[in-house]
Design an enzyme around this catalytic site. Structure first.
Site: not given
Length: 253
Positions: A134, A147
């Site tokens: 990501s 995350y």
């Protein structure tokens, strides 16, 4: 025929990737914890091999890898680690269990798959692992702390295995998109300021296309989308304080 085994395959990026590789003639294996959605996708893809799987269960992961690869002479051309979860919100306001679950699925699950897949990858020509990382692995993102931490771990593991597994002929890389329009993102009850500022501009099909490109022209890290490609390039060239300044500005309420 090439084969690909996809975790998190029942929806979003995983499902889009399965559809694309299936259209291109690959033998597709589908793994997900959502039995209903998994079965529906398998039927859509002409009865594709599928199995319900919790990626945090190491024994179940080993059994799933063996079941799929046995059907392909013990070989695995491509492992696509797409399983992951996201829970946005101020760090201290989220239950500790939420943070732990994020790390268990996003990191431990990926470790389980890579470890179990290694014997099959090693005996396959041009074998490859693609991990879903990501843009959050570039610099820690407020309101996405666990995350972001999980994706830093994915990035580190990717870099380490890319070097370690070269001698076995296995290529390892990751995809690094900004926010993607998926059910996971749509289900968030809290929208981080950085998500509001940059907005959600990518869709699952674009990430699937990036996976296809990665399968045929691998790099270690593949930024996806023009926004993050610019941020990624600047992050490689700018000093650390500049990256912190940019993230601070993007994260203002």
């Amino acid at each position: 025929m090439h084969n690909i085994l996809i975790t998190g395959a029942a929806s979003g990026i995983g499902a889009a990737t399965a559809r694309l590789f299936h259209r291109q003639g690959w033998s597709v294996g589908l793994l997900d914890i959502d039995r209903g959605a998994l079965t529906a996708l398998a039927e859509e893809l002409g009865g594709a091999w599928h199995q319900v799987l919790d990626v945090t269960d190491a024994d179940a992961v080993r059994e799933a890898l063996e079941a799929f690869c046995t059907q392909h002479d013990g070989q695995l051309r491509l492992l696509f680690n797409g399983a992951g979860i996201l829970r946005c919100g101020p760090f201290a306001e989220l239950a500790l269990e939420e943070h732990v679950r994020t790390l268990n699925i996003n990191v431990l699950g990926l470790l389980n798959l890579c470890h179990a897949a290694f014997p099959y990858l090693k005996r396959t020509a041009n074998a490859q692992v693609i991990n879903m990382s990501s843009a959050s692995a570039q610099y820690g993102v407020p309101s996405m702390a666990s995350y972001s931490a999980s994706k830093f771990a994915v990035r580190g593991l990717t870099e380490a295995l890319e070097l370690e597994w070269r001698e076995h002929g296995i290529r390892v890389g990751d995809l690094m998109p900004l926010f993607v329009a998926t059910p996971m993102v749509a289900s968030q009850r809290f929208t981080p300021p950085v998500m509001r500022r940059l907005s959600v501009k990518l869709n699952a099909e674009q990430i699937a296309q990036a996976a296809w490109q990665q399968a045929h022209g691998p790099t270690v890290h593949r930024p996806v989308g023009w926004q993050f490609r610019l941020l990624y390039l600047s992050g490689q060239l700018a000093p650390a304080w500049m990256n912190r300044l940019v993230m601070g500005w993007l994260s203002r309420a």
